[in-house]
Design a protein around this motif. Structure first.
Motif, PDB file in Angstrom:
ATOM      1  N   LYS A   6       0.830  -1.208   0.000  1.00  0.00           N
ATOM      2  CA  LYS A   6       0.000   0.000   0.000  1.00  0.00           C
ATOM      3  C   LYS A   6       0.862   1.255   0.000  1.00  0.00           C
ATOM      4  N   ALA A   7       1.923   1.259   0.803  1.00  0.00           N
ATOM      5  CA  ALA A   7       2.825   2.418   0.837  1.00  0.00           C
ATOM      6  C   ALA A   7       3.485   2.628  -0.518  1.00  0.00           C
ATOM      7  N   LEU A   8       3.897   1.536  -1.151  1.00  0.00           N
ATOM      8  CA  LEU A   8       4.521   1.619  -2.464  1.00  0.00           C
ATOM      9  C   LEU A   8       3.560   2.170  -3.501  1.00  0.00           C
ATOM     10  N   LEU A   9       2.301   1.737  -3.442  1.00  0.00           N
ATOM     11  CA  LEU A   9       1.307   2.204  -4.406  1.00  0.00           C
ATOM     12  C   LEU A   9       0.990   3.679  -4.218  1.00  0.00           C
ATOM     13  N   ILE A  10       0.953   4.128  -2.969  1.00  0.00           N
ATOM     14  CA  ILE A  10       0.710   5.545  -2.698  1.00  0.00           C
ATOM     15  C   ILE A  10       1.870   6.390  -3.210  1.00  0.00           C
ATOM     16  N   ILE A  11       3.092   5.957  -2.906  1.00  0.00           N
ATOM     17  CA  ILE A  11       4.283   6.685  -3.379  1.00  0.00           C
ATOM     18  C   ILE A  11       4.342   6.684  -4.903  1.00  0.00           C
ATOM     19  N   GLY A  12       4.033   5.534  -5.517  1.00  0.00           N
ATOM     20  CA  GLY A  12       4.100   5.426  -6.972  1.00  0.00           C
ATOM     21  C   GLY A  12       3.106   6.315  -7.673  1.00  0.00           C
ATOM     22  N   SER A  13       1.835   6.273  -7.242  1.00  0.00           N
ATOM     23  CA  SER A  13       0.807   7.102  -7.885  1.00  0.00           C
ATOM     24  C   SER A  13       1.105   8.580  -7.675  1.00  0.00           C
ATOM     25  N   SER A  14       1.628   8.936  -6.496  1.00  0.00           N
ATOM     26  CA  SER A  14       1.991  10.339  -6.242  1.00  0.00           C
ATOM     27  C   SER A  14       3.146  10.765  -7.140  1.00  0.00           C
ATOM     28  N   SER A  15       4.071   9.854  -7.404  1.00  0.00           N
ATOM     29  CA  SER A  15       5.213  10.167  -8.278  1.00  0.00           C
ATOM     30  C   SER A  15       4.758  10.435  -9.703  1.00  0.00           C
ATOM     31  N   PHE A  16       3.805   9.635 -10.196  1.00  0.00           N
ATOM     32  CA  PHE A  16       3.262   9.871 -11.533  1.00  0.00           C
ATOM     33  C   PHE A  16       2.581  11.244 -11.613  1.00  0.00           C
TER      34      PHE A  16
END
Length: 231
Positions: A6-16
């Motif tokens: 979940k943390a990875l997905l939040i960081i990833g979507s925010s990076s995009f």
């Protein structure tokens, strides 16, 4: 494990979304309309990343909605990238009547999400990191193949028409074919990565939920960064 994903997905979507914001700022600052296609591309990549998160980390019915949303989102990438690359390498901006023909496809794909969600699966998925050949998946794959053939043939057909202009353009511009080639290669890799079934054959099921989002994030961000940094 779930908390890490979940943390990875939040960081990833925010990076995009951050990269999309940088692309939007550069498009406004330089008056580069072609980069607006890159902005939309990155926003859709963020939504695709979020849909994967819904698919693997949330209960029903959010899981089914995320799995359904991934199909039309994946089908928007080729038309958007085609428009971005075409304007980027020619240094021209197409008329609205030309652009709308390509933007209709992403609009139709996204608009089909409610219908796809309501359609029952003829064969359910077989678990995390493994995807069955259900009706939605097969329909999406067929459209993706037809779409790829259409845009590939279109680019070959127009190559002779634009080749002279491209030689003149590259001679007078700081851009070069090496950067364009890297961008195109990164996009092809990104397209391969978003095919969950293909990646499930490469990545072991035991680590799929952790490794796959990392590879997807890397492929998407490299594509976006190369598109952003070409001047």
């Amino acid at each position: 494990m779930t908390g890490l994903i979940k943390a990875l997905l939040i960081i990833g979507s925010s990076s995009f979304l951050l990269l999309a914001l940088l692309a939007f700022e550069k498009a406004l600052r330089k008056g580069d309309k072609s980069r607006l296609y890159l902005v939309v591309f990155l926003v859709f990549a963020a939504f695709y990343y979020i849909s994967y998160g819904l698919c693997c980390c949330t209960p029903s019915p959010y899981r089914e909605f995320g799995a359904t949303l991934k199909i039309p989102l994946a089908l928007t990438f080729i038309p958007l990238f085609f428009l971005f690359l075409r304007d980027l390498i020619t240094g021209t901006t197409q008329q609205f009547k030309y652009v709308i023909k390509h933007l209709i496809l992403p609009a139709v794909f996204i608009g089909s999400t409610p219908l796809l969600y309501l359609l029952p699966d003829t064969e359910p998925t077989s678990g995390a990191g493994q995807y069955g050949y259900n009706f939605k998946y097969m329909a999406g794959q067929i459209v993706l193949v037809l779409q790829t053939i259409f845009y590939t043939l279109r680019m070959f057909r127009r190559y002779s028409r634009y080749s002279g202009k491209l030689q003149t353009y590259y001679h007078a511009s700081s851009r070069n074919t090496f950067k364009i080639r890297n961008l195109l290669t990164a996009f092809v890799i990104f397209l391969l990565v978003i095919d969950n079934f293909l990646m499930s054959l490469v990545i072991p099921a035991s680590v799929f939920q952790v490794v796959y989002p990392l590879i997807l994030l890397a492929a998407g961000l490299v594509t976006g960064w190369l598109g952003l940094t070409i001047d």
